[in-house]
Design a protein around this motif. Sequence first.
Motif, PDB file in Angstrom:
ATOM      1  N   ARG A 215       9.978 -11.603  16.236  1.00 55.61           N
ATOM      2  CA  ARG A 215       9.641 -10.803  14.899  1.00 55.61           C
ATOM      3  C   ARG A 215      10.664  -9.651  14.450  1.00 55.61           C
ATOM      4  NH1 ARG A 215       3.504  -9.459  16.284  1.00 55.61           N
ATOM      5  NH2 ARG A 215       3.072  -9.020  13.827  1.00 55.61           N
ATOM      6  N   GLN A 219      11.721  -9.543  10.979  1.00 55.87           N
ATOM      7  CA  GLN A 219      11.333  -8.407  10.022  1.00 55.87           C
ATOM      8  C   GLN A 219      12.020  -7.177  10.638  1.00 55.87           C
ATOM      9  OE1 GLN A 219       6.986  -9.438  10.703  1.00 55.87           O
ATOM     10  NE2 GLN A 219       6.976  -7.939   8.769  1.00 55.87           N
ATOM     11  N   PRO A 220      13.486  -7.211  10.288  1.00 57.36           N
ATOM     12  CA  PRO A 220      14.123  -5.977  10.840  1.00 57.36           C
ATOM     13  C   PRO A 220      13.496  -4.525  10.560  1.00 57.36           C
ATOM     14  CG  PRO A 220      15.551  -7.573   9.662  1.00 57.36           C
ATOM     15  CD  PRO A 220      14.164  -7.947   9.317  1.00 57.36           C
ATOM     16  N   SER A 221      12.366  -4.727   9.514  1.00 58.17           N
ATOM     17  CA  SER A 221      12.008  -3.429   9.087  1.00 58.17           C
ATOM     18  C   SER A 221      10.937  -2.827  10.340  1.00 58.17           C
ATOM     19  CB  SER A 221      11.083  -3.468   7.810  1.00 58.17           C
ATOM     20  OG  SER A 221      10.205  -4.714   8.235  1.00 58.17           O
ATOM     21  N   ARG A 222      10.686  -3.698  11.115  1.00 59.42           N
ATOM     22  CA  ARG A 222       9.796  -3.309  12.553  1.00 59.42           C
ATOM     23  C   ARG A 222      10.526  -2.792  13.393  1.00 59.42           C
ATOM     24  NH1 ARG A 222       5.047  -6.990  12.074  1.00 59.42           N
ATOM     25  NH2 ARG A 222       4.391  -6.516  14.356  1.00 59.42           N
ATOM     26  N   PHE A 223      11.721  -2.546  13.079  1.00 61.71           N
ATOM     27  CA  PHE A 223      12.641  -1.834  14.353  1.00 61.71           C
ATOM     28  C   PHE A 223      12.001  -0.499  14.986  1.00 61.71           C
ATOM     29  CE2 PHE A 223      15.762   0.862  16.197  1.00 61.71           C
ATOM     30  CZ  PHE A 223      16.203   0.167  16.869  1.00 61.71           C
ATOM     31  N   MET A 224      11.602   0.341  14.108  1.00 56.50           N
ATOM     32  CA  MET A 224      10.919   1.515  14.640  1.00 56.50           C
ATOM     33  C   MET A 224       9.764   1.172  15.399  1.00 56.50           C
ATOM     34  SD  MET A 224      13.029   3.781  14.358  1.00 56.50           S
ATOM     35  CE  MET A 224      12.269   5.231  14.814  1.00 56.50           C
ATOM     36  N   ARG A 225       8.964   0.374  14.802  1.00 64.00           N
ATOM     37  CA  ARG A 225       7.641  -0.098  15.733  1.00 64.00           C
ATOM     38  C   ARG A 225       8.191  -0.582  17.193  1.00 64.00           C
ATOM     39  NH1 ARG A 225       3.428  -3.300  11.972  1.00 64.00           N
ATOM     40  NH2 ARG A 225       2.527  -3.398  13.886  1.00 64.00           N
TER      41      ARG A 225
END
Length: 245
Positions: A215, A219-225
């Motif tokens: 994931r 979806q690299p935007s999930r990195f912080m999560r």
Amino acid sequence: MRNTVEIVGIKVDNLDFMEAQAKVEQFLAGDSLNMIFTPNSEILLDAVKDKELEEILNEAQLVIPDGIGVVIASKFYGMPIKERVTGVDLSAKMLEMGASRGSKVFLLGAKQASVELAAEKIKEIYKGIDVVGVRNGYFSEEDEETIIQDIINSQADILLVGLGAPRQEKFIYKYKDKLKVKIAIGCGGGIDIISGAAKRAPEFYQKAGLEWFYRLIKQPSRFMRMTKLPKFILLAMYDAVAGRD
Ligand code: UDP
């Protein structure tokens, strides 16, 4: 009797998929409301800071270990959880079981197109189940009364709530005494998986405990999560050791 492991203060059921399925069977045969929550590392870490969420999770009838981090953490407490049981897989099984008993299901959550498509897919795949209502997950607090009334009027037995965490848990908890369903499950992105709007990681990643990695790549935007996963592991390790004699 539940067999639970307390991980960073939250009781998580120690069961395998078949045992989770047996619980669902038992809930569907009963006549009271059962809350099923599906926390991963991120949700458990959030619950450490959010006391309301912690209490809600601890009042559920079933809390399944949705993430590999939760399974790993249970080992620190000397009570290894049997296997990862995901909300998506359990929801699918629930629909299959509901189909054979003619259950009524209500879908709440995700975008309008996704929830409508999910309803179509369910009717197609799980013949025998009655999809008695759908409602997208983008609503304000003023709409909640109407939504609850719609769910009650639909006479649904199963309520899938996919609003993302912790909103779905708080929503279910807030209305648990009003709703007449037998099962209310917080299913995260489950409605999107059923509709096809989101994809699960291929089985290889799931089996290797690397779904989170897949994931992240997709979806690299999930990195912080995702940074919550190692934080959760460290916290659980500390909690398990510090809490022991
Ligand atoms: N969602 C929603 N209402 C909102 C925010 C999110 O219905 O106000 C839905 C979103 O469309 C998605 C689901 O909640 O279907 C969960 O999204 P996410 O990817 O965060 O799931 P998770 O990773 O928490 O399982």
